[in-house]
Design a protein around this motif. Sequence first.
Motif, PDB file in Angstrom:
ATOM      1  N   ARG A   1       2.772  13.669   6.310  1.00 49.98           N
ATOM      2  CA  ARG A   1       2.490  12.299   6.722  1.00 49.98           C
ATOM      3  C   ARG A   1       1.034  11.966   6.410  1.00 49.98           C
ATOM      4  NH1 ARG A   1       5.557  11.343  12.580  1.00 49.98           N
ATOM      5  NH2 ARG A   1       7.700  11.518  11.758  1.00 49.98           N
ATOM      6  N   PHE A   2       0.792  10.665   6.258  1.00 46.51           N
ATOM      7  CA  PHE A   2      -0.526  10.205   5.850  1.00 46.51           C
ATOM      8  C   PHE A   2      -0.942   9.007   6.707  1.00 46.51           C
ATOM      9  CE2 PHE A   2       1.585  12.225   2.344  1.00 46.51           C
ATOM     10  CZ  PHE A   2       0.607  12.992   1.729  1.00 46.51           C
ATOM     11  N   ASP A   3      -2.252   8.771   6.729  1.00 47.27           N
ATOM     12  CA  ASP A   3      -2.758   7.593   7.438  1.00 47.27           C
ATOM     13  C   ASP A   3      -2.512   6.311   6.646  1.00 47.27           C
ATOM     14  OD1 ASP A   3      -3.799   9.173   9.516  1.00 47.27           O
ATOM     15  OD2 ASP A   3      -5.638   9.536   8.380  1.00 47.27           O
ATOM     16  N   GLN A   4      -2.439   6.446   5.325  1.00 51.48           N
ATOM     17  CA  GLN A   4      -2.236   5.272   4.476  1.00 51.48           C
ATOM     18  C   GLN A   4      -1.498   5.688   3.213  1.00 51.48           C
ATOM     19  OE1 GLN A   4      -5.846   3.253   3.283  1.00 51.48           O
ATOM     20  NE2 GLN A   4      -4.789   1.393   2.689  1.00 51.48           N
ATOM     21  N   VAL A   5      -0.602   4.826   2.759  1.00 52.68           N
ATOM     22  CA  VAL A   5       0.104   5.027   1.497  1.00 52.68           C
ATOM     23  C   VAL A   5      -0.054   3.759   0.664  1.00 52.68           C
ATOM     24  CG1 VAL A   5       2.328   5.422   0.370  1.00 52.68           C
ATOM     25  CG2 VAL A   5       1.811   6.578   2.537  1.00 52.68           C
ATOM     26  N   VAL A   6      -0.417   3.910  -0.595  1.00 50.81           N
ATOM     27  CA  VAL A   6      -0.436   2.785  -1.532  1.00 50.81           C
ATOM     28  C   VAL A   6       0.523   3.112  -2.668  1.00 50.81           C
ATOM     29  CG1 VAL A   6      -2.770   2.037  -0.970  1.00 50.81           C
ATOM     30  CG2 VAL A   6      -2.435   3.710  -2.782  1.00 50.81           C
TER      31      VAL A   6
ATOM     32  N   ASP B   1      16.493  -1.804  -6.562  1.00 47.01           N
ATOM     33  CA  ASP B   1      16.640  -0.591  -5.762  1.00 47.01           C
ATOM     34  C   ASP B   1      15.351   0.237  -5.703  1.00 47.01           C
ATOM     35  OD1 ASP B   1      19.202  -1.215  -5.123  1.00 47.01           O
ATOM     36  OD2 ASP B   1      20.158   0.296  -6.390  1.00 47.01           O
ATOM     37  N   ALA B   2      14.486   0.116  -6.716  1.00 51.68           N
ATOM     38  CA  ALA B   2      13.223   0.862  -6.669  1.00 51.68           C
ATOM     39  C   ALA B   2      12.360   0.378  -5.515  1.00 51.68           C
ATOM     40  CB  ALA B   2      12.472   0.723  -7.992  1.00 51.68           C
ATOM     41  N   SER B   3      12.218  -0.936  -5.383  1.00 45.76           N
ATOM     42  CA  SER B   3      11.438  -1.485  -4.269  1.00 45.76           C
ATOM     43  C   SER B   3      12.091  -1.151  -2.940  1.00 45.76           C
ATOM     44  CB  SER B   3      11.299  -3.005  -4.428  1.00 45.76           C
ATOM     45  OG  SER B   3      10.577  -3.332  -5.596  1.00 45.76           O
ATOM     46  N   ALA B   4      13.417  -1.253  -2.893  1.00 41.52           N
ATOM     47  CA  ALA B   4      14.141  -0.925  -1.662  1.00 41.52           C
ATOM     48  C   ALA B   4      13.927   0.529  -1.267  1.00 41.52           C
ATOM     49  CB  ALA B   4      15.630  -1.213  -1.835  1.00 41.52           C
ATOM     50  N   THR B   5      13.890   1.420  -2.256  1.00 42.10           N
ATOM     51  CA  THR B   5      13.693   2.843  -1.987  1.00 42.10           C
ATOM     52  C   THR B   5      12.338   3.097  -1.344  1.00 42.10           C
ATOM     53  OG1 THR B   5      15.161   3.554  -3.764  1.00 42.10           O
ATOM     54  CG2 THR B   5      13.477   5.124  -3.067  1.00 42.10           C
ATOM     55  N   VAL B   6      11.292   2.487  -1.899  1.00 44.54           N
ATOM     56  CA  VAL B   6       9.947   2.712  -1.357  1.00 44.54           C
ATOM     57  C   VAL B   6       9.831   2.126   0.043  1.00 44.54           C
ATOM     58  CG1 VAL B   6       7.484   2.329  -1.690  1.00 44.54           C
ATOM     59  CG2 VAL B   6       8.944   2.776  -3.663  1.00 44.54           C
ATOM     60  N   VAL B   7      10.274   0.867   0.231  1.00 47.41           N
ATOM     61  CA  VAL B   7      10.188   0.243   1.550  1.00 47.41           C
ATOM     62  C   VAL B   7      10.979   1.045   2.581  1.00 47.41           C
ATOM     63  CG1 VAL B   7      10.809  -1.807   2.896  1.00 47.41           C
ATOM     64  CG2 VAL B   7       9.748  -2.065   0.640  1.00 47.41           C
ATOM     65  N   GLY B   8      12.153   1.530   2.192  1.00 43.64           N
ATOM     66  CA  GLY B   8      13.006   2.235   3.129  1.00 43.64           C
ATOM     67  C   GLY B   8      12.494   3.607   3.533  1.00 43.64           C
ATOM     68  N   HIS B   9      11.778   4.291   2.628  1.00 40.87           N
ATOM     69  CA  HIS B   9      11.355   5.659   2.918  1.00 40.87           C
ATOM     70  C   HIS B   9       9.887   5.773   3.321  1.00 40.87           C
ATOM     71  CE1 HIS B   9      15.094   6.502   0.672  1.00 40.87           C
ATOM     72  NE2 HIS B   9      15.096   7.640   1.323  1.00 40.87           N
ATOM     73  N   LEU B  10       9.058   4.839   2.905  1.00 40.24           N
ATOM     74  CA  LEU B  10       7.616   4.968   3.134  1.00 40.24           C
ATOM     75  C   LEU B  10       7.237   5.153   4.612  1.00 40.24           C
ATOM     76  CD1 LEU B  10       4.857   2.931   1.322  1.00 40.24           C
ATOM     77  CD2 LEU B  10       4.708   3.338   3.762  1.00 40.24           C
ATOM     78  N   PRO B  11       7.813   4.386   5.561  1.00 36.85           N
ATOM     79  CA  PRO B  11       7.369   4.536   6.959  1.00 36.85           C
ATOM     80  C   PRO B  11       7.492   5.946   7.509  1.00 36.85           C
ATOM     81  CG  PRO B  11       8.611   2.505   6.708  1.00 36.85           C
ATOM     82  CD  PRO B  11       8.760   3.266   5.417  1.00 36.85           C
TER      83      PRO B  11
ATOM     84  N   GLY C   1      11.846 -12.443  -7.306  1.00 39.82           N
ATOM     85  CA  GLY C   1      10.639 -12.601  -6.512  1.00 39.82           C
ATOM     86  C   GLY C   1       9.713 -11.416  -6.684  1.00 39.82           C
ATOM     87  N   PHE C   2       8.432 -11.689  -6.541  1.00 37.94           N
ATOM     88  CA  PHE C   2       7.402 -10.656  -6.680  1.00 37.94           C
ATOM     89  C   PHE C   2       6.367 -10.861  -5.591  1.00 37.94           C
ATOM     90  CE2 PHE C   2       3.073  -9.738  -8.066  1.00 37.94           C
ATOM     91  CZ  PHE C   2       3.159  -8.394  -8.382  1.00 37.94           C
ATOM     92  N   GLY C   3       5.874  -9.757  -5.028  1.00 39.43           N
ATOM     93  CA  GLY C   3       4.846  -9.912  -4.014  1.00 39.43           C
ATOM     94  C   GLY C   3       4.381  -8.593  -3.452  1.00 39.43           C
ATOM     95  N   PHE C   4       3.829  -8.678  -2.249  1.00 37.24           N
ATOM     96  CA  PHE C   4       3.217  -7.535  -1.593  1.00 37.24           C
ATOM     97  C   PHE C   4       3.937  -7.242  -0.279  1.00 37.24           C
ATOM     98  CE2 PHE C   4       0.007 -10.047  -3.815  1.00 37.24           C
ATOM     99  CZ  PHE C   4      -0.469  -9.114  -4.728  1.00 37.24           C
ATOM    100  N   VAL C   5       3.961  -5.981   0.075  1.00 38.09           N
ATOM    101  CA  VAL C   5       4.552  -5.564   1.341  1.00 38.09           C
ATOM    102  C   VAL C   5       3.532  -4.713   2.087  1.00 38.09           C
ATOM    103  CG1 VAL C   5       6.486  -4.425   2.483  1.00 38.09           C
ATOM    104  CG2 VAL C   5       6.829  -5.514   0.245  1.00 38.09           C
ATOM    105  N   THR C   6       3.286  -5.068   3.331  1.00 33.96           N
ATOM    106  CA  THR C   6       2.458  -4.264   4.223  1.00 33.96           C
ATOM    107  C   THR C   6       3.355  -3.708   5.320  1.00 33.96           C
ATOM    108  OG1 THR C   6       0.444  -5.556   3.825  1.00 33.96           O
ATOM    109  CG2 THR C   6       0.539  -4.286   5.866  1.00 33.96           C
ATOM    110  N   LEU C   7       3.273  -2.396   5.530  1.00 30.82           N
ATOM    111  CA  LEU C   7       4.096  -1.717   6.529  1.00 30.82           C
ATOM    112  C   LEU C   7       3.194  -0.936   7.484  1.00 30.82           C
ATOM    113  CD1 LEU C   7       6.740  -0.232   4.057  1.00 30.82           C
ATOM    114  CD2 LEU C   7       7.036  -2.269   5.468  1.00 30.82           C
ATOM    115  N   ARG C   8       3.608  -0.854   8.738  1.00 32.80           N
ATOM    116  CA  ARG C   8       2.889  -0.016   9.698  1.00 32.80           C
ATOM    117  C   ARG C   8       3.882   0.650  10.637  1.00 32.80           C
ATOM    118  NH1 ARG C   8      -1.504  -2.539  13.743  1.00 32.80           N
ATOM    119  NH2 ARG C   8       0.340  -3.716  14.382  1.00 32.80           N
ATOM    120  N   ARG C   9       3.679   1.923  10.860  1.00 32.60           N
ATOM    121  CA  ARG C   9       4.515   2.654  11.816  1.00 32.60           C
ATOM    122  C   ARG C   9       3.953   2.433  13.215  1.00 32.60           C
ATOM    123  NH1 ARG C   9       6.241   9.032  11.403  1.00 32.60           N
ATOM    124  NH2 ARG C   9       7.711   9.019  13.146  1.00 32.60           N
ATOM    125  N   THR C  10       4.745   1.865  14.096  1.00 30.48           N
ATOM    126  CA  THR C  10       4.240   1.425  15.394  1.00 30.48           C
ATOM    127  C   THR C  10       4.213   2.526  16.440  1.00 30.48           C
ATOM    128  OG1 THR C  10       6.414   0.751  16.204  1.00 30.48           O
ATOM    129  CG2 THR C  10       5.132  -0.880  14.964  1.00 30.48           C
ATOM    130  N   GLY C  11       4.893   3.635  16.205  1.00 31.19           N
ATOM    131  CA  GLY C  11       4.904   4.690  17.196  1.00 31.19           C
ATOM    132  C   GLY C  11       5.823   4.422  18.369  1.00 31.19           C
TER     133      GLY C  11
END
Length: 505
Positions: A220-225, A250-260, A348-358
């Motif tokens: 796990r990491f404090d930040q992922v880019v 599916d590539a974007s979905a994969t990253v969003v789904g697994h990154l947290p 669509g194209f854009g940015f996603v910010t995610l945070r694990r809330t604990g």
Amino acid sequence: MIPDLSPDRIDRLRDAFLSADYHADGVMELLGSQAHAALGRGEPQPALRATADAGSLGTLVRLFLLGEAESTAAVEKALHPLSLDEATAAGLLVGGGKTVHAGLDVRPHAAAERSWWVISDLDSDLRPASTPVGTDHVLGVGHASMSLVRATSRRRVDSLLDLGTGCGVQALHASTHAQRITATDVSRRALALAAATLRLNRIDAELLEGEWFEPIAGRRFDQVVCNPPFVVGPARTDFVYRDSGLEGDDASATVVGHLPSFLNEGGTGQLLASWVHRRGEDWQERVTGWLPSEDVDAWFVQRDVADPALYVGTWLRDAGYDPRSPSGRKKASAWLDWFDAHDVEGVGFGFVTLRRTGGARGEVVCEDLRHAFDDPLGPESDAWLQRVDWLRSRDSAEALLGSRLVTASSTVLEQVSSLGEDGWSEFVNRLHRTDGPGWQHEIDELGVRLVAGCHGALPVGDLVELLAAAHGEDPAELARAAVPMLRELVRHGMLHPAEWSESER
């Protein structure tokens, strides 16, 4: 083929660059603002004129930035103490005899008051005519990578993961705020160029090979880019830097789904992403459906939507294909057939910010920000998460109405009037935020008065009661109408908690 960019060769290349002043300031001083701007527009002639008789620095600029053939004698002098033979063996040069060309793109990169160098493959406009980019082509610093740089939080962190590092540009910028950097890529060529880029700039990082999150399983990491291969279309891998081998988005979905799951509690992730707009489907429901659980804050920002024809043409040209050529037309036809078969009417194209809330229930917001604005989203993403935390701590209407709020100095009011028989009458009141993403909110007259009264002296609920009494309104009804408006204005930084200092706002 993996270039042999050994640490010893890179160290001598660095010495050559420093000796010749081949860095961001040196190049700018040599070219001047006008020639430098022309070069950025793809107009080389002013730069060619400026580099005439400019010694080793001029040779390096023409060789690496303009793609010119240079004499072996001049290049050997400019690259000393790295020999011509070793530079050729490393893939930095191609050719022989009296002249050589650049084999790799090596250019200064200035940002965050620093000057770095980035090593990547030559883009199609600097490659010899009719030479297409390879499947394992490694991109340099482009519009997409710099947009992610601007959208990334720079708060101090201990550990950072650069997922799919490419030439290493995100890792470079991460060095300004991360204590430890891990960078991964599926491409050995990309990792070799990233290692050379980092060595050239005296930056330490852990480099790992593998697909997606496989190399860092269990960590796990404090930040992922992440700047993933997010191009939307049929499942294929024409070019590793943009094609994931997965279908659609599916590539974007994969990253969003697994990154947290790879974030420490409170850790954040930022990535570029693409998503399809299908007929009869809400894009917001689509992207929020990628989230793995409820304990994730997520901010999806849509910056552009391209129609299929424009999208296909753009990416064909990006790879060096002429859309009018037989090969270009064949690829375009197959791509557009896929869009038709899957009812895709836009991408669509854009940015996603995610945070694990604990453990806390996450806030999930999708916003369409296709208007132009200059401020970077990185600082705004930090502020957005801070405001989400504050709103979560006041999740009831009573708690919010009991808070003291201050109208931000960047909030201005626009009033639009129409001309009638009795003169001008206002029919639109619109709040604008003049910094950040430039949000706008239309509010009614009582909303205007409420926002004007937010000086932090009284709880906002008291202001609502005073307004209700002054205008003969039911205070309970007015409060119920005010709460969602106040939450949106706080979320967008138009109102701030009075207890926050000016620096926190």
